[in-house]
Scaffold this motif. Structure first.
Motif, mmCIF file in Angstrom:
data_model
loop_
_atom_site.group_PDB
_atom_site.id
_atom_site.type_symbol
_atom_site.label_atom_id
_atom_site.label_comp_id
_atom_site.label_asym_id
_atom_site.label_seq_id
_atom_site.Cartn_x
_atom_site.Cartn_y
_atom_site.Cartn_z
ATOM 1 N N SER A 125 20.812 36.361 -24.665
ATOM 2 C CA SER A 125 21.953 36.582 -23.760
ATOM 3 C C SER A 125 22.437 35.324 -23.065
ATOM 4 O O SER A 125 22.715 35.336 -21.863
ATOM 5 N N GLY A 126 22.549 34.239 -23.809
ATOM 6 C CA GLY A 126 23.089 33.018 -23.225
ATOM 7 C C GLY A 126 23.591 32.097 -24.309
ATOM 8 O O GLY A 126 22.832 31.281 -24.831
ATOM 9 N N PRO A 127 24.862 32.180 -24.674
ATOM 10 C CA PRO A 127 25.390 31.321 -25.733
ATOM 11 C C PRO A 127 25.590 29.896 -25.261
ATOM 12 O O PRO A 127 25.658 29.618 -24.055
ATOM 13 N N CYS A 128 25.664 28.981 -26.189
ATOM 14 C CA CYS A 128 26.097 27.618 -25.884
ATOM 15 C C CYS A 128 27.543 27.678 -25.404
ATOM 16 O O CYS A 128 28.392 28.279 -26.065
ATOM 17 N N TRP A 176 34.668 29.839 -30.089
ATOM 18 C CA TRP A 176 34.808 31.247 -30.462
ATOM 19 C C TRP A 176 35.989 31.880 -29.738
ATOM 20 O O TRP A 176 36.796 32.593 -30.355
ATOM 21 N N MET A 177 36.115 31.622 -28.426
ATOM 22 C CA MET A 177 37.202 32.207 -27.641
ATOM 23 C C MET A 177 38.560 31.735 -28.140
ATOM 24 O O MET A 177 39.515 32.522 -28.230
ATOM 25 N N ARG A 178 38.655 30.467 -28.503
ATOM 26 C CA ARG A 178 39.923 29.955 -29.022
ATOM 27 C C ARG A 178 40.295 30.631 -30.330
ATOM 28 O O ARG A 178 41.452 31.000 -30.564
ATOM 29 N N ASP A 224 28.282 35.647 -33.296
ATOM 30 C CA ASP A 224 28.870 35.377 -34.606
ATOM 31 C C ASP A 224 29.184 33.900 -34.803
ATOM 32 O O ASP A 224 29.272 33.420 -35.938
ATOM 33 N N GLU A 225 29.348 33.180 -33.719
ATOM 34 C CA GLU A 225 29.678 31.747 -33.800
ATOM 35 C C GLU A 225 28.452 30.890 -34.117
ATOM 36 O O GLU A 225 28.574 29.796 -34.680
ATOM 37 N N VAL A 242 24.006 26.211 -36.544
ATOM 38 C CA VAL A 242 22.550 26.267 -36.719
ATOM 39 C C VAL A 242 22.220 26.316 -38.204
ATOM 40 O O VAL A 242 22.677 27.206 -38.918
ATOM 41 N N GLU A 243 21.421 25.365 -38.660
ATOM 42 C CA GLU A 243 21.073 25.320 -40.082
ATOM 43 C C GLU A 243 20.142 26.466 -40.470
ATOM 44 O O GLU A 243 20.302 27.080 -41.521
#
Length: 289
Positions: free
Chosen positions: A129-132, A139-141, A249-250, A255-256
């Motif tokens: 529960s903490g995205p970069c 993602w928002m754009r 989803d982003e 992430v490899e």
């Protein structure tokens, strides 16, 4: 459970209150708490991990027993990453470690999980529960351009971020919370009674607002390309009222080696579902030991 306590000096003369748990010979695991919590929020998780890991926790600056910086800019993400570096250098000298973090702890830990200096030392990262913020901005754009419904869904969930920018009102609101009132809020969110209480909730809530003020606008308006330097597992809380699962989803773009697990729980699953969350942390760390 018995813990050893330490005071860690940071590079800008702050003091961080840290603890170690378990057998020092076990694989090292660092846990970083979110907002408005302190390191005590991890104790239900630690009960399920202490036999398999040597665990490090600490109160982030402005929370718990750690010192409170006076300037908002002292809460910026690069400074928070330096705090993690100071903690692991002091308590895990010359050792590699696994990292797991929740909420704001997860947001700030992305800064370290995308820093070249931690490559080969950070073995895995479990984000809850903490995205970069940089990833979230991209993602928002994209959603604003292509799927406005998802954009506005997350924007609605993030109402509190705007509220936290208010200079006087936002800190003052936390003066009305005591541990019992905050416990009622968590119980309603998690549909679980008897959750551990944060005895320092008023101060943790008030001081931690600076995390939002120092970072959200700069990162969301000027996102950076941040690639993970270790395997990442996202624990997705399907009923999270603050972070849309769609934000995850982003992550595979950055992430490899990425894995995703889903939990039918709300934002504070670290308190309401500690055994399950601990299991995911342990499985991923063991796989990448």
């Amino acid at each position: 459970m018995q813990a050893q306590s330490y005071w860690i000096s940071t590079q800008d003369q702050q003091k961080l209150y840290a603890k170690t748990w378990g057998n020092v010979e076990k694989p090292a695991l660092v846990l970083v708490h979110g907002y408005p919590d302190n390191q005590e929020v991890w104790e239900p998780i630690i009960e399920n991990l202490i036999h398999d890991f040597y665990i490090v926790t600490y109160d982030v600056r402005g929370a718990g027993e750690s010192s409170v910086p006076k300037r908002i800019r002292d809460y910026a993400l690069p400074r928070l990453s330096l705090d993690l570096e100071c903690v692991v250098n002091a308590l895990l000298p010359n050792r590699s470690f696994h990292l797991a973090a929740h909420d704001w702890g997860s947001i700030q830990s992305w800064e370290s999980a995308t820093e070249a200096k931690f490559k080969d030392r950070m073995l895995s990262y479990t984000t809850i529960s903490g995205p970069c913020l940089d990833h979230a901005a991209f993602w928002m754009r994209d959603q604003f351009t292509n799927q406005k419904s998802k954009f506005f869904k997350q924007l609605f969930k993030s109402w509190y971020i705007v509220a936290f920018q208010l200079p006087i009102l936002a800190p003052t609101v936390w003066h009305f919370f005591n541990p019992e009132r905050w416990g009622m809020v968590l119980s309603q969110l998690e549909k679980t009674k008897g959750l551990p209480l944060n005895q320092n909730i008023s101060k943790d809530g008030e001081h931690g607002i600076s995390l939002y003020r120092a970072n959200f606008i700069p990162r969301l308006t000027r996102p950076r390309q941040r690639h993970a330097i270790c395997p990442v597992q996202a624990v997705v809380l399907k009923r999270d009222k603050f972070v849309s699962p769609e934000l995850i989803d982003e992550m595979p773009k950055w992430v490899e080696k990425f894995e995703r697990v889903e939990v039918d729980a709300n934002h504070w699953a670290v308190l309401s579902r500690p055994q399950e969350i601990a299991g995911y942390i342990a499985q991923f760390a063991t796989k990448n030991n």
